[in-house]
Design a protein around this motif. Structure first.
Motif, PDB file in Angstrom:
ATOM      1  N   ILE A 285       0.840  -1.207   0.000  1.00 43.36           N
ATOM      2  CA  ILE A 285       0.000   0.000   0.000  1.00 43.36           C
ATOM      3  C   ILE A 285       0.872   1.253   0.000  1.00 43.36           C
ATOM      4  N   ILE A 286       1.920   1.244   0.836  1.00 45.26           N
ATOM      5  CA  ILE A 286       2.823   2.408   0.909  1.00 45.26           C
ATOM      6  C   ILE A 286       3.528   2.633  -0.422  1.00 45.26           C
ATOM      7  N   GLU A 287       3.968   1.560  -1.061  1.00 44.69           N
ATOM      8  CA  GLU A 287       4.624   1.673  -2.362  1.00 44.69           C
ATOM      9  C   GLU A 287       3.681   2.263  -3.405  1.00 44.69           C
ATOM     10  N   LEU A 288       2.428   1.796  -3.384  1.00 50.24           N
ATOM     11  CA  LEU A 288       1.439   2.300  -4.348  1.00 50.24           C
ATOM     12  C   LEU A 288       1.110   3.763  -4.086  1.00 50.24           C
ATOM     13  N   LEU A 289       1.022   4.135  -2.813  1.00 51.70           N
ATOM     14  CA  LEU A 289       0.766   5.538  -2.482  1.00 51.70           C
ATOM     15  C   LEU A 289       1.913   6.432  -2.937  1.00 51.70           C
ATOM     16  N   SER A 290       3.127   5.918  -2.810  1.00 45.93           N
ATOM     17  CA  SER A 290       4.298   6.675  -3.277  1.00 45.93           C
ATOM     18  C   SER A 290       4.215   6.915  -4.775  1.00 45.93           C
ATOM     19  N   GLU A 291       3.826   5.878  -5.509  1.00 46.25           N
ATOM     20  CA  GLU A 291       3.673   6.010  -6.969  1.00 46.25           C
ATOM     21  C   GLU A 291       2.565   7.001  -7.303  1.00 46.25           C
ATOM     22  N   ARG A 292       1.493   6.952  -6.519  1.00 45.47           N
ATOM     23  CA  ARG A 292       0.373   7.854  -6.777  1.00 45.47           C
ATOM     24  C   ARG A 292       0.796   9.309  -6.577  1.00 45.47           C
ATOM     25  N   MET A 293       1.590   9.576  -5.535  1.00 51.29           N
ATOM     26  CA  MET A 293       2.024  10.953  -5.269  1.00 51.29           C
ATOM     27  C   MET A 293       2.991  11.463  -6.347  1.00 51.29           C
ATOM     28  N   PHE A 341      -9.944   7.835   0.934  1.00 56.76           N
ATOM     29  CA  PHE A 341      -9.836   8.619  -0.291  1.00 56.76           C
ATOM     30  C   PHE A 341      -9.678  10.109   0.015  1.00 56.76           C
ATOM     31  N   LYS A 342     -10.361  10.581   1.069  1.00 54.22           N
ATOM     32  CA  LYS A 342     -10.214  11.995   1.445  1.00 54.22           C
ATOM     33  C   LYS A 342      -8.790  12.292   1.887  1.00 54.22           C
ATOM     34  N   ALA A 343      -8.225  11.377   2.685  1.00 53.54           N
ATOM     35  CA  ALA A 343      -6.850  11.573   3.169  1.00 53.54           C
ATOM     36  C   ALA A 343      -5.864  11.581   2.004  1.00 53.54           C
ATOM     37  N   VAL A 344      -6.052  10.661   1.062  1.00 57.47           N
ATOM     38  CA  VAL A 344      -5.168  10.599  -0.107  1.00 57.47           C
ATOM     39  C   VAL A 344      -5.326  11.851  -0.963  1.00 57.47           C
ATOM     40  N   HIS A 345      -6.567  12.288  -1.132  1.00 52.15           N
ATOM     41  CA  HIS A 345      -6.824  13.482  -1.938  1.00 52.15           C
ATOM     42  C   HIS A 345      -6.209  14.723  -1.291  1.00 52.15           C
TER      43      HIS A 345
END
Length: 360
Positions: A285-293, A341-345
């Motif tokens: 999940i952390i790796e995917l979030l890094s890619e998303r950012m 989703f709110k936190a990611v946004h």
């Protein structure tokens, strides 16, 4: 001595869970005695009888408690039924009066915890007392403010301390009167596992239907006690009628509660195997979030070059609709998915803001 060094062995003198029960407000001697008598008659393991003598209300003109006369009724409950007694204090006068009346447990309410000046005044009035003092979480989700209240009390030599988790105010309409926000209470327990934690399902729920569930959820998290409101005639209560139950209903709830075992001996291998799987998924999940950012950074660069506003309402609408759709598909809690989703946004907006405000 620091809070982490504090030994709160006082809780060992009570059954687990330690149950504090009684009406939201003391209304009359008859009401207090009848409620106490029915609690005693049902033999439900209640250790402490509680009643609000002074009631901090949101609006003037509301019932704000009977005042010091109610302390005499608490004394009578103690004498006739053998309960220890508890009440809320919100200033030095309340504190001195409660101590003079030999009230066994004093608690500081959520509206008081939020004000360091009020807590300091109460702490100084309690200096050196051997009484049990419980502190409710502040109305807003602020862990440091909660901890600060305990530090002020400890500085005055008060060592028999405990925390009450009563939920937090929110502008959102939810099933709760005050959302539990369990993580803040768990953060407190992680930092100070030596300080007993109580749950107040009455104020979390604000109704009668969720009381058992919230109380059991707290015991599942290894809370040490429960503070709950019970009234001989709850429908006619002068304050918070909707969240109070009869002593008989309380007895039924208590009989269904299960205290969980904190000893994991014999289950270590099974638990460790599943925890390893969770850790692996968390890493992904952390790796995917890094890619998303990283993608958000590219979007931010495009917006900067073309002078486009960061927040796009239509895009956010699509994201929330997608989140709700995926929650339905996976059978997950919609509110939980929306929070993620709110936190990611919000983080994506922050990433883009840094790019947009960067001076070339």
């Amino acid at each position: 001595m620091t809070l982490k060094e504090l030994e709160c062995s006082w809780i060992d003198g009570f059954p687990k869970p330690m149950i504090i029960a009684g009406p939201c407000s003391a209304e009359s001697e008859q009401q207090m005695m009848e409620t106490a008598e029915r609690i005693k008659k049902n033999n439900m393991g209640v250790s402490v009888f509680r009643a609000g003598i002074w009631k901090p209300r949101t609006k003037p003109g509301s019932f704000e408690g009977v005042g010091a006369i109610g302390l005499e009724w608490l004394k009578k409950v103690k004498t006739e039924f053998g309960f220890k007694t508890a009440t809320e204090v919100a200033n030095s006068y309340h504190t001195s009066a409660a101590l003079d009346a030999d009230v066994d447990v004093l608690w500081i309410g959520a509206r008081s915890t939020v004000n360091p000046f009020t807590v300091q005044e109460i702490a100084e009035a309690l200096e050196g007392t051997d009484k049990i003092v419980l502190v409710k979480n502040p109305v807003n989700p602020d862990l440091s403010l909660w901890v600060g209240a305990f530090e002020r009390l400890l500085a005055q030599g008060i060592k028999k301390l405990g925390a009450i988790h009563r939920g937090f105010s929110t502008y959102r309409k939810t099933e709760y009167r005050n959302i539990p926000n369990w993580q803040i209470a768990l953060d407190f327990k992680n930092q100070y596992p030596n300080i007993p934690m109580f749950v107040d399902p009455s104020h979390i729920c604000g109704n009668r239907t969720g009381l058992y569930r919230v109380a059991q959820e707290a015991l599942n998290l290894n809370y040490e006690g429960i503070m709950i409101e019970t009234h001989c005639l709850p429908d006619k209560a002068w304050s918070d009628a909707s969240q109070q139950i009869t002593p008989e209903n309380l007895a039924e709830i208590i009989s269904c509660l299960k205290v969980r075992n904190s000893n994991i001996s014999g289950y270590e291998e099974d638990l460790e195997r599943h925890r390893m799987l969770i850790s692996d998924i968390d890493f992904q999940i952390i790796e995917l979030l890094s890619e998303r950012m990283k993608i958000s950074e590219k979007i931010g660069s495009i917006k900067q070059k073309n002078n486009i506003a960061i927040f796009q309402p239509d895009r956010w609408k699509i994201i929330t609709q997608y989140a709700q759709m995926k929650a339905d598909e996976t059978g997950m809690n919609k509110e939980f998915i929306e929070k993620i989703f709110k936190a990611v946004h919000e983080e994506s907006v922050e990433v883009q803001n840094k790019i947009m405000t960067h001076k070339p």
